[in-house]
Design a protein around this motif. Structure first.
Motif, short mmCIF file in Angstrom:
data_model
loop_
_atom_site.label_atom_id
_atom_site.label_comp_id
_atom_site.label_asym_id
_atom_site.label_seq_id
_atom_site.Cartn_x
_atom_site.Cartn_y
_atom_site.Cartn_z
N GLU A 58 0.83 -1.21 0.00
CA GLU A 58 0.00 0.00 0.00
C GLU A 58 0.87 1.26 0.00
OE1 GLU A 58 -3.87 1.82 2.36
OE2 GLU A 58 -2.95 -0.05 3.02
N LEU A 59 1.94 1.24 0.76
CA LEU A 59 2.87 2.38 0.75
C LEU A 59 3.41 2.63 -0.65
CD1 LEU A 59 4.97 1.92 4.03
CD2 LEU A 59 3.63 3.94 3.41
N VAL A 60 3.80 1.57 -1.34
CA VAL A 60 4.35 1.73 -2.70
C VAL A 60 3.33 2.35 -3.63
CG1 VAL A 60 5.14 0.45 -4.73
CG2 VAL A 60 6.09 -0.07 -2.48
N ASP A 61 2.08 1.95 -3.51
CA ASP A 61 1.02 2.54 -4.32
C ASP A 61 1.00 4.06 -4.14
OD1 ASP A 61 -1.21 2.88 -5.91
OD2 ASP A 61 -2.63 2.21 -4.39
N HIS A 62 1.02 4.51 -2.90
CA HIS A 62 1.01 5.95 -2.62
C HIS A 62 2.33 6.62 -3.00
CE1 HIS A 62 -2.88 5.76 -0.75
NE2 HIS A 62 -2.48 4.92 0.17
N LEU A 63 3.44 5.91 -2.86
CA LEU A 63 4.73 6.48 -3.25
C LEU A 63 4.77 6.76 -4.75
CD1 LEU A 63 7.16 4.27 -1.12
CD2 LEU A 63 6.94 6.76 -0.96
N HIS A 64 4.22 5.84 -5.55
CA HIS A 64 4.18 6.06 -7.00
C HIS A 64 3.45 7.35 -7.34
CE1 HIS A 64 6.05 2.94 -9.36
NE2 HIS A 64 5.58 1.99 -8.58
N ILE B 199 15.95 7.84 3.22
CA ILE B 199 14.76 8.18 4.00
C ILE B 199 14.25 6.87 4.59
CG2 ILE B 199 12.40 9.05 3.98
CD1 ILE B 199 14.91 10.17 1.36
N ALA B 200 14.32 6.73 5.90
CA ALA B 200 13.84 5.52 6.58
C ALA B 200 12.37 5.72 6.93
CB ALA B 200 14.66 5.26 7.83
N VAL B 201 11.53 4.81 6.49
CA VAL B 201 10.08 4.94 6.70
C VAL B 201 9.63 3.88 7.71
CG1 VAL B 201 7.80 4.84 5.62
CG2 VAL B 201 9.73 5.84 4.38
N GLY B 202 8.97 4.35 8.76
CA GLY B 202 8.35 3.43 9.70
C GLY B 202 9.19 3.06 10.90
N ALA C 128 7.74 11.06 2.70
CA ALA C 128 8.98 10.41 2.27
C ALA C 128 9.46 10.97 0.93
CB ALA C 128 8.78 8.90 2.17
N VAL C 129 8.55 11.12 -0.01
CA VAL C 129 8.92 11.67 -1.32
C VAL C 129 9.34 13.13 -1.17
CG1 VAL C 129 8.03 12.33 -3.60
CG2 VAL C 129 7.53 10.06 -2.66
N THR C 130 8.63 13.89 -0.36
CA THR C 130 9.01 15.29 -0.12
C THR C 130 10.41 15.39 0.46
OG1 THR C 130 6.72 15.99 0.21
CG2 THR C 130 8.42 17.39 1.17
N ALA C 131 10.72 14.52 1.41
CA ALA C 131 12.05 14.53 2.01
C ALA C 131 13.12 14.24 0.96
CB ALA C 131 12.13 13.50 3.14
N ALA C 132 12.86 13.26 0.08
CA ALA C 132 13.83 12.91 -0.96
C ALA C 132 14.04 14.09 -1.91
CB ALA C 132 13.34 11.69 -1.73
#
Length: 343
Positions: free
Chosen positions: A90-96, A154-157, A309-313
């Motif tokens: 689910e995270l990957v879906d939102h990351l895309h 970026i470490a998530v979670g 996470a994407v914003t941080a990157a």
């Protein structure tokens, strides 16, 4: 030849449409067409729509390999995921979605039974990932810090207290505390926790359980069973409880997969859920929402985590931010059908 027909060689064979074919269709230079297809500012909206329509009609696709080779930038974000985790999916879906909105794409590298974190990360670097978004990494903080010197991490979670890294996570101890508060509010006292094993995430959730139980004066009822993040672990823990013969009135599991294992084992044994035992998970993954489980759980806010996470990157890559940043989101209790007042 109609607008939707494929481009053909002189001998009639189909060929892959080229940038030049799109340019000829709209009567523009290849440079102008390239600007549109790369999302670069400059061309008018009318021109952009004409080019995109022509590219779609011809079936033109950007040659990503050639584009990367011609540029010093890959505009790729590398994502490490656990292939067995519904929450990571689910995270990957939102990351895309979040990455595409800012002109980036993702490269995925998986953790499996035979593929560890080191291998997954090396694959991401080999594909010229400009930044690494690591979902639930377990590597030591020093290892992650050394990796960050190669490419922004970026470490998530996962909480990382002893390294200067970007972190996006929820307050796991607070999330489990919300679960205990809810159960105590329903009248439960004998609340058992199925642990998540080793690692910082498991440590934080276990601490959240113990702290909340003590806050409610339930020290003597604290009970932690060995477990991990799998359904099998939940089934084993439920088996232990059944063998002991003195079931608690509520079971809190490390994550939704483990909780589903608890549900399955107790249901097979004829234990009514939530009539005899209430069960709660953590993550609010896609399985927990299925009507057959309808699991009370805690949402980590997958979409918000992905966007942060994407914003941080992007801040690290495009805005030259060097100071590490930690974003801690507040988890949210999601009430469904597996909790009720004790009988």
């Amino acid at each position: 030849m109609g607008d939707g027909d494929p481009v053909r060689h002189r001998n009639g064979a189909n060929k892959r449409p080229r940038l030049e074919d799109v340019a000829a269709r709209v009567g523009l230079s290849t440079a102008s067409v390239s600007l549109v297809l790369r999302g670069v500012a400059g061309p008018s909206e009318r021109t952009r729509q004409r080019v995109l329509r022509a590219a779609a009609d011809l079936g033109y696709q950007v040659d990503r390999t050639a584009s990367v080779l011609a540029s010093r930038r890959s505009r790729l974000l590398g994502v490490m995921i656990d292939i067995y985790s519904p929450f990571h999916a689910e995270l990957v879906d939102h990351l895309h979605v979040a990455a595409e909105e800012v002109g980036y794409d993702l490269v995925l590298s998986t953790l499996t039974r035979t593929r560890d974190e080191h291998t997954a990360v090396e694959t991401l670097l080999a594909y010229r990932s400009e930044a690494l978004i690591l979902l639930g990494p377990t590597a030591p903080a020093a290892t992650l810090a050394a990796l960050d010197r190669k490419s922004p991490v970026i470490a998530v979670g996962r909480r990382i207290s002893d390294a200067a890294l970007d972190v996006v996570r929820t307050a796991d101890d607070d999330g489990v505390g919300q679960i205990v508060d809810h159960l105590v509010g329903l009248g439960h006292r004998a609340i058992t926790y199925v642990d998540g094993g080793k690692g910082v995430i498991a440590t934080d959730r276990r601490r959240g359980y113990r702290t909340a139980m003590r806050r409610h004066g339930l020290d003597e009822h604290i009970s932690v069973l060995r477990g991990d993040h799998t359904e099998a672990a939940g089934e084993r823990a439920a088996g232990q409880l059944l063998e002991a013969g003195d079931l608690p009135t509520a079971v809190v599991a490390f994550n939704d997969q483990c909780a589903i294992g608890v549900l399955a084992a107790l249901t097979r044994a004829g234990v009514e859920i939530p009539g005899r035992v209430s069960v709660v998970g953590y993550d609010d993954d896609t399985h927990s929402r299925l009507s057959c489980f309808n699991l009370t759980t805690v949402s980590q806010g997958a979409e918000a985590q992905a966007r942060h996470a994407v914003t941080a990157a992007v801040e690290r890559l495009d805005q030259d931010r060097t100071e590490p940043r930690e974003v801690v989101l507040t988890p949210r209790l999601v009430l469904r059908g597996t909790t009720a007042k004790p009988v």
